[in-house]
Scaffold this motif. Sequence first.
Motif, PDB file in Angstrom:
ATOM      1  N   THR A 174     -21.335 -69.834 -30.210  1.00  0.00           N
ATOM      2  CA  THR A 174     -22.656 -70.322 -29.813  1.00  0.00           C
ATOM      3  C   THR A 174     -23.271 -71.115 -30.947  1.00  0.00           C
ATOM      4  OG1 THR A 174     -22.859 -68.166 -28.818  1.00  0.00           O
ATOM      5  CG2 THR A 174     -24.768 -69.590 -28.681  1.00  0.00           C
ATOM      6  N   ALA A 175     -23.165 -70.556 -32.142  1.00  0.00           N
ATOM      7  CA  ALA A 175     -23.738 -71.220 -33.301  1.00  0.00           C
ATOM      8  C   ALA A 175     -23.129 -72.608 -33.458  1.00  0.00           C
ATOM      9  CB  ALA A 175     -23.492 -70.391 -34.552  1.00  0.00           C
ATOM     10  N   ALA A 179     -18.284 -64.631 -30.138  1.00  0.00           N
ATOM     11  CA  ALA A 179     -19.132 -65.421 -29.254  1.00  0.00           C
ATOM     12  C   ALA A 179     -20.330 -65.960 -30.012  1.00  0.00           C
ATOM     13  CB  ALA A 179     -19.598 -64.557 -28.092  1.00  0.00           C
ATOM     14  N   ALA A 180     -20.859 -65.147 -30.925  1.00  0.00           N
ATOM     15  CA  ALA A 180     -22.004 -65.577 -31.724  1.00  0.00           C
ATOM     16  C   ALA A 180     -21.637 -66.818 -32.531  1.00  0.00           C
ATOM     17  CB  ALA A 180     -22.438 -64.450 -32.656  1.00  0.00           C
ATOM     18  N   GLU A 181     -20.440 -66.803 -33.094  1.00  0.00           N
ATOM     19  CA  GLU A 181     -19.996 -67.954 -33.886  1.00  0.00           C
ATOM     20  C   GLU A 181     -19.831 -69.187 -33.016  1.00  0.00           C
ATOM     21  OE1 GLU A 181     -16.659 -67.125 -36.525  1.00  0.00           O
ATOM     22  OE2 GLU A 181     -17.488 -65.115 -36.756  1.00  0.00           O
ATOM     23  N   ARG A 200     -21.646 -74.404 -31.068  1.00  0.00           N
ATOM     24  CA  ARG A 200     -21.973 -75.251 -29.916  1.00  0.00           C
ATOM     25  C   ARG A 200     -23.330 -75.920 -30.103  1.00  0.00           C
ATOM     26  NH1 ARG A 200     -23.352 -73.277 -24.365  1.00  0.00           N
ATOM     27  NH2 ARG A 200     -22.403 -71.317 -24.971  1.00  0.00           N
ATOM     28  N   PHE A 201     -24.280 -75.151 -30.665  1.00  0.00           N
ATOM     29  CA  PHE A 201     -25.625 -75.697 -30.803  1.00  0.00           C
ATOM     30  C   PHE A 201     -25.852 -76.399 -32.142  1.00  0.00           C
ATOM     31  CE2 PHE A 201     -26.302 -72.776 -27.292  1.00  0.00           C
ATOM     32  CZ  PHE A 201     -26.959 -73.633 -26.424  1.00  0.00           C
ATOM     33  N   LEU A 213     -26.256 -75.397 -39.316  1.00  0.00           N
ATOM     34  CA  LEU A 213     -26.607 -74.832 -38.018  1.00  0.00           C
ATOM     35  C   LEU A 213     -27.990 -75.296 -37.595  1.00  0.00           C
ATOM     36  CD1 LEU A 213     -25.386 -71.269 -38.786  1.00  0.00           C
ATOM     37  CD2 LEU A 213     -24.655 -72.566 -36.815  1.00  0.00           C
ATOM     38  N   GLN A 214     -28.128 -75.402 -36.287  1.00  0.00           N
ATOM     39  CA  GLN A 214     -29.437 -75.732 -35.759  1.00  0.00           C
ATOM     40  C   GLN A 214     -30.394 -74.593 -36.069  1.00  0.00           C
ATOM     41  OE1 GLN A 214     -29.440 -77.357 -31.997  1.00  0.00           O
ATOM     42  NE2 GLN A 214     -31.446 -76.624 -31.418  1.00  0.00           N
TER      43      GLN A 214
END
Lengths: 138, 231
Positions: B154-155, B150-152, B157-158, B165-166
């Motif tokens: 999210t990374a 999930a962390a990946e 997605r943003f 990465l943002q």
Amino acid sequence: MLEVLERVHQAVNKQITIDGTHLRSNIDVTSETPMLTVIREDREEFPILVTASIDQILCNAVLFDEKQIKEGRQIEINEMMLQLNMAMPLSSFAKTGQYYSVFGALATESIDKNILLEIEMLSDNVIDALEVMNPFLI
Amino acid sequence: MGFLTKVWTALRGVGHETEGIFIDAQGIRILEQEIRDAKEAQIGAKESLTDVMAEQLKMERQVELTRKNLAEYDQAIRKLLEQDNEALATETAEKIAEVEVELETEEAVLNSYNEQIADLKVTILESDKQVKALEREISIVKSTEAAQKAAELTAKRFSGSHSSLQSASDSLQRIKERQQKRKDKMLSARQLLKETSGADLKDKLISAGVIHSQANGQSVLERYKVAKDQA
């Protein structure tokens, strides 16, 4: 473990935090392990991801990728996280793979009030942690 | 091996090359195999327990029978001695000696059965605990792995269309600005409310010294004291 997540969803979704912002959550059942995403409306950049196992509900919010740490400052930031870990209310620092995060673990039997408190506190801790670590970040 | 040791080994093994898979499918398969092994061991132990318990029961009955025999011979020899039947008494004594040895052997076997039963019960209890511990481990590993995936996500997605990465720093900045905007909005809303309720005019009059600020306990007390003196 889906029923545990559904309970967390009920406890959190559409709740209003102390400072008047809304929480919303939704369950993703498409992956092998079901997961709940909780978003505080004014902090959507840092969603809280909730998973459940037999013993615990795990709430995790990613802070940053290790690539975002300034050159040569990673040891300092690791030290800082360990030193601050105990002082952070209800949450702890963690690293999974390349991602640093703040997480909290609850017993699956936790009551709704505590689940909500955990999530709200976790969200505050994310902002607090980023503020103190900002000087080390790109 | 402790749970954390296992996790750490798995982490070191796969962590860096695959960029953050917490524990690979292989790791989970190993844990699942361990559960199957523990369950099989448990089934084996349960089967042995039934067998040994059956043997133990049989032996218990045998021991009882031998004891009864011995008691009978015991009575017989006493009677024979009373009757001065030396010959038959001697024969019976020999029989008693034989049965006593038999009883001793049987009791030894019975004891060993009892010990085996106790051991097997402990084994079953322990493998039961082991199965539960392993199931917990799998459950934790799976949920932690899910959190990682999930962390990946999210990374990603943003991170938008760019591969980088943002930055968390930028996000924090944006959140703070948003918060400030919210605060400002609330302040001006309060200001508006004050004005419409006439509180603002009152504030101006107070600061201009035209009217006095709200009455407090002290001023009320003074007023009464003055009234009393005048009376």
